[in-house]
Design an enzyme around this catalytic site. Structure first.
Site: not given
Ligand code: KIV
Length: 273
Positions: A53-54, A122, A191
């Site tokens: 979700d980044s 996730k 993280e």
């Molecule tokens: O959303 C994302 O990119 C993440 C990673 C940083 C693990 O959750």
């Protein structure tokens, strides 16, 4: 020379990741949000691709991960799964799609699996989202946990700095990691926590632990593709290693193109019909 994938084809599954942990082989993970990058990253031998979700920050330009919707995540994930042949593809359930109740969580996870073709989801959190994790797992959907700095809770933390430096938070994190392991999550992301704590957790749980800003003692590493390839040079945390400088390659290339168009150099006679 043949690529990594040509030499080593077997599809990565959750079971294969567990075997990698057991034999001490480190697990290499990256994010991808589109078909083109996913193909390249998969071809280069990454074991797990996260449609994170980044994407909210990196693709949509939002300040946090909170605004991204399930529909947007599914759209990104659809492109990614079309480009991947070997890596395991995991999709983040976005903020607001699993915290409310476990029924909603399952409905969100089912949509991701049915519509995107990804292989797992996730979720961020431990005890607080226990029921959602249990319900999703009961439906046969693999779940990856995410503890430590959980960006969907940025408004609670108020900062993106290192988590679990204090004993109380470290103890809660250890308890949550054990819970996720016991519930049957196939892997856990840690993280931005102290390396010593991440190593201790990695050694105490049975499933692979994937770190980002969590030191070298975890079973694998994950980075955001655009960060590690130098497309976003304003973001420079201590944990980030850059493997390219795509920002300057792109701006230089585009600058040359603009000049060539303005100078009437492009297209030339060989570049037309
Ligand atoms: O959303 C994302 O990119 C993440 C990673 C940083 C693990 O959750």
């Amino acid at each position: 020379m043949s690529s990594y994938n040509e030499q080593q084809k077997p599809k990565v599954t959750t079971r294969r990741l567990m075997e990698m942990k057991q034999r001490g082989e480190k697990i290499a993970c990256l994010t991808a949000y589109d078909y083109t990058v996913a193909r390249l990253v998969d071809e280069a031998g990454v074991d797990l691709i996260l449609v994170g979700d980044s994407a909210s920050n990196v693709m949509a330009g939002n300040a946090t991960t909170l605004p991204i919707t399930l529909d947007e995540m599914i759209t990104y994930a659809k492109g990614v799964t079309k480009g991947v042949t070997r890596a395991l593809t995991v999709v983040d359930l976005p903020f607001g799609t699993y915290q409310g109740n476990s029924k909603e969580a399952l409905a969100s996870a089912i949509r991701v699996m049915k519509e995107s073709g990804a292989e797992a989801v996730k979720l961020e959190g431990g005890e607080e989202i226990r029921e959602s994790i249990e319900r999703i797992l009961t439906a046969g959907i693999p779940v990856m946990g995410h503890l430590g700095l959980t960006p969907q809770s940025i408004n609670k933390f108020g900062t993106y700095s290192v988590r679990a430096k204090e004993e109380a938070e470290a103890n809660k994190l250890k308890k949550d990691a054990k819970l996720l392991d016991d519930l049957g999550c196939f892997a856990i992301v840690l993280e931005k926590i102290p390396a010593k704590l991440a190593k201790e957790i990695s050694e105490s749980v049975s499933v692979p632990v994937i770190g980002i800003g969590a030191g070298g003692g975890t079973d694998g590493q994950i980075l955001v593709f655009q960060d590690m390839m130098g497309m976003n040079n304003e973001f420079s945390p201590k944990f980030l290693r850059r493997y390219g400088n795509l920002a300057s390659i792109i701006t230089e290339g585009v600058g040359h193109y603009v000049k060539d168009v303005k100078d009437r150099d492009f297209p030339n006679e060989n570049e037309q019909y």
